[in-house]
Design a protein around this motif. Structure first.
Motif, short mmCIF file in Angstrom:
data_model
loop_
_atom_site.label_atom_id
_atom_site.label_comp_id
_atom_site.label_asym_id
_atom_site.label_seq_id
_atom_site.Cartn_x
_atom_site.Cartn_y
_atom_site.Cartn_z
N PRO A 195 0.57 -0.92 -0.17
CA PRO A 195 0.23 -0.18 0.01
C PRO A 195 0.25 1.04 0.05
CG PRO A 195 -0.55 -1.20 1.99
CD PRO A 195 0.58 -2.00 1.78
N ASP A 196 0.02 2.28 -0.56
CA ASP A 196 1.35 3.37 -0.42
C ASP A 196 1.49 3.83 0.91
OD1 ASP A 196 0.87 6.59 -0.37
OD2 ASP A 196 1.87 6.23 -2.41
N SER A 199 -0.87 7.13 2.64
CA SER A 199 -2.09 6.71 2.69
C SER A 199 -3.19 5.67 3.56
CB SER A 199 -2.83 5.89 1.10
OG SER A 199 -2.53 4.54 1.47
N GLN A 200 -4.72 5.90 3.84
CA GLN A 200 -5.93 5.05 4.53
C GLN A 200 -5.42 3.82 3.89
OE1 GLN A 200 -7.65 6.63 7.24
NE2 GLN A 200 -8.01 4.17 7.54
N ASP A 201 -5.13 3.62 2.70
CA ASP A 201 -4.79 2.09 2.33
C ASP A 201 -3.67 1.09 3.50
OD1 ASP A 201 -5.40 -0.63 1.42
OD2 ASP A 201 -3.96 -0.45 -0.24
N SER A 332 5.80 4.93 -6.30
CA SER A 332 4.87 4.71 -7.42
C SER A 332 5.39 5.94 -8.40
CB SER A 332 3.70 4.81 -6.04
OG SER A 332 2.58 6.13 -7.05
N GLU A 334 2.46 7.08 -9.34
CA GLU A 334 0.78 7.93 -9.69
C GLU A 334 0.64 8.55 -8.26
OE1 GLU A 334 -1.38 4.56 -11.02
OE2 GLU A 334 -0.80 4.38 -12.95
N ASN A 336 -1.60 8.82 -5.48
CA ASN A 336 -2.15 8.17 -4.02
C ASN A 336 -4.39 8.49 -4.29
OD1 ASN A 336 -2.46 10.16 -2.55
ND2 ASN A 336 -0.91 9.37 -0.89
N GLU A 337 -4.54 7.79 -3.19
CA GLU A 337 -5.54 7.77 -3.33
C GLU A 337 -6.56 9.26 -2.41
OE1 GLU A 337 -6.39 5.23 0.52
OE2 GLU A 337 -5.81 4.24 -0.81
N GLU A 338 -5.82 9.62 -2.00
CA GLU A 338 -5.66 11.02 -1.30
C GLU A 338 -5.29 11.97 -2.33
OE1 GLU A 338 -5.06 8.82 0.58
OE2 GLU A 338 -5.92 8.43 2.02
#
Length: 558
Positions: A195-196, A199-201, A332, A334, A336-338
């Protein structure tokens, strides 16, 4: 001696001017054009060269070992130069130099990786102007390297030449600093990817590891106390493209940027990790050696460090965890989800920044220039970096050099820390051999249960891509010594550690109000003066500018 040197460090770069003085007359060197023209000094000249003392276990005495004696026999004796090495505590550089300056015992050259340290030394009167034309005659190879790397724009201070710059290969990447993670833990809780880590992940993955009983406090990033300069870097929490004035005011990593939006985002995330229970409640008592031991002993998920052909902590890890599976955290490319970019601090476009001591004689400065030129000769540099065949390295089946594990090197010829980097860093910041693939392979242990060559190579190329997006950030450089930094830096760092720890352990409900309160306290303690002075120099045209990128990618964070 002038103790107050007015610093205009980058003015020449910004306005496009460069002033050279006349070549000074120095006995025995008027016609010097490089090593072929050198002659031995009539009387012995002593030069003192700084070398980091890192306190690493098993490393030879940094001031007296086979390799320091080799320098004396191969270089010093030939030119009637006595080469002495001065140990500088790596974790307390400024104190050591201050003590040497106060006692009148400065080394002949002063060198460091950080611009602000050189600016401080110049302000304190430790550095002297040198003539770059004369340097080009004494050390033409070294000088031409600076020309080829477009570094002459950085050497001038106050209308004169003060700095010499070494090489930093691949400076827009940090491929030599690698994070290793417990892939076996992730797989055990159902993850087939890393996971990044911002991030929350990531928090969810650490909670899954905790709940599975694998580790009580698995986070490997923030389970450690802060120790000062360089703490809490905010690059991964910035919005891109960056606002240039914001970058000038808050972008420097020497003083943490409490009160900035990006520092708020960083500390808010660490606060979430603490309240989720993945940080040790007493993380602030854990020093860096204990942090390393916790990873080795299977208590934390990750650990990051510089790669080298011999990595004792990785060897210790596999001894303690023979069935473990590690993975390299590959850069990475890209958001991240945030919506944050996978940004990081790019290095300066040079390695060591080198100045000559204001206490040194002309002959001592000439001898130091000769030392620098000799050090950058291909045969000398290759020997210093790799050592002796059969003692420090062997050849693989493809004819490539492979370093012998440090623990297996003969004590008579054992190299210093990280292949003796603290000696040859005066020329280059990292060891290179052929292609980047060959360099990385030669820079990694090849005798571990797992091989990480491909992953680190992939990490490098991903960082190259990230740099093209404008996400690999070099800090702003300032054309004057920042008096506010000199005055407030130590106070602010100590205050930051105190306030930051209170914010990390706060409840999530009270975090925002506390952050606002502590930010104002921090500004009042001197940080407002720091950011105001930085902005003032920017408005005067005495700072570097943010570069532009054809492939620039914006983040979605507001």
């Amino acid at each position: 001696m002038n103790k107050k040197v007015i610093k205009r460090a980058l003015a020449a770069a910004l306005v496009g001017t460069m002033v050279f003085g006349s070549v000074p007359t120095i006995a025995g060197a008027e016609e010097a054009t490089g090593m072929d023209a050198w002659e031995a000094f009539d009387e012995t000249v002593t030069i003192k060269i700084p070398v980091y003392d890192r306190g690493a276990e098993g490393v030879p005495d940094v001031t007296d070992n086979y390799w320091t004696q080799w320098v004396q026999s191969e270089f010093g004796d030939k030119y009637n130069i006595n080469v002495e090495y001065v140990g500088i505590t790596r974790s307390d550089v400024m104190t050591d130099y201050a003590l040497l300056g106060a006692s009148g015992e400065l080394p002949t050259i002063l060198m460091e990786y950080d611009y602000d340290k050189l600016a401080t030394w110049a302000t304190e009167g430790y550095l002297t102007e040198y003539d770059i034309d004369y340097f080009a005659e004494i050390a033409p190879t070294y000088y031409q390297g600076m020309v080829d790397r477009d570094q002459l724009q950085y050497v001038e201070l106050a209308g004169g030449d003060y700095l010499v710059l070494s090489e930093r290969p691949y400076y827009e990447t940090n491929y030599t600093y690698v994070t290793f993670v417990r892939m076996d833990w992730l797989e055990e809780v159902g993850y087939d990817y890393i996971p990044d880590m911002n991030s929350q992940d990531y928090i969810d993955a650490m909670l899954a590891i905790k709940e599975a009983g694998i580790a009580e406090y698995p986070d490997g990033v923030n389970n450690v106390m802060l120790t000062g300069v360089g703490s809490d870097q905010t690059y991964a929490f910035r919005t891109f493209p960056q606002d240039e004035e914001n970058w000038v005011m808050y972008g420097d990593y020497q003083i943490p940027s409490l009160s900035s939006d990006e520092n708020y985002a960083l500390l808010s995330f660490i606060n979430q990790k603490y309240n989720a229970g993945i940080l040790d409640p007493e993380y602030y008592t854990i020093d860096t050696e204990t942090q390393k031991s916790n990873f080795i002993n299977g208590q934390t998920f990750s650990y990051a460090g510089y790669i080298s052909a011999s990595m004792d902590w990785l060897e210790s890890f596999y001894e303690q965890n023979p069935d473990a599976e590690l993975a390299v955290l590959v850069q990475s490319t890209e958001l991240n989800e945030e919506g944050y970019a996978p940004a990081y601090r790019a290095n300066n476009p040079f390695g060591m920044m080198i100045g000559f001591s204001s206490l040194a004689t002309e002959d001592e400065i000439t001898a130091a220039m000769m030392y620098m030129e000799w050090m950058c000769q291909d045969d000398v540099l290759e020997t210093f970096q790799w050592g002796i065949e059969g003692e420090n390295f062997t050849y693989d089946e493809d004819g490539n050099k492979v370093s012998i594990d440090y623990s297996e090197q003969s004590s008579d010829y054992k190299q210093g820390y990280n292949n003796s980097i603290d000696y040859w860093c005066i020329v280059t910041a990292s060891r290179s051999t052929g292609t980047i693939e060959e360099t990385i392979t030669a820079s990694l242990p090849q005798n571990l249960p797992q091989n990480f060559n491909d992953a680190v190579i992939e990490n490098y190329y991903n960082q190259v891509e990230v740099a093209s997006y404008g996400w690999a950030v070099t800090d702003c450089m300032f054309g004057d010594a920042l008096e506010s930094v000199t005055e407030y830096q130590e106070t602010l760092i100590n205050l930051y550690i105190e306030l930051r720890d209170k914010l990390v352990v706060a409840s999530e409900d009270e975090f925002d109000s506390l952050y606002e309160e502590y930010a104002q306290q921090y500004l009042d303690a001197g940080y407002q003066d720091v950011i105001d002075e930085r902005l003032e120099l920017y408005n005067e045209g005495l700072t570097t500018k943010l570069p532009t990128y054809d492939d620039a990618v914006a983040t979605t964070v507001e």
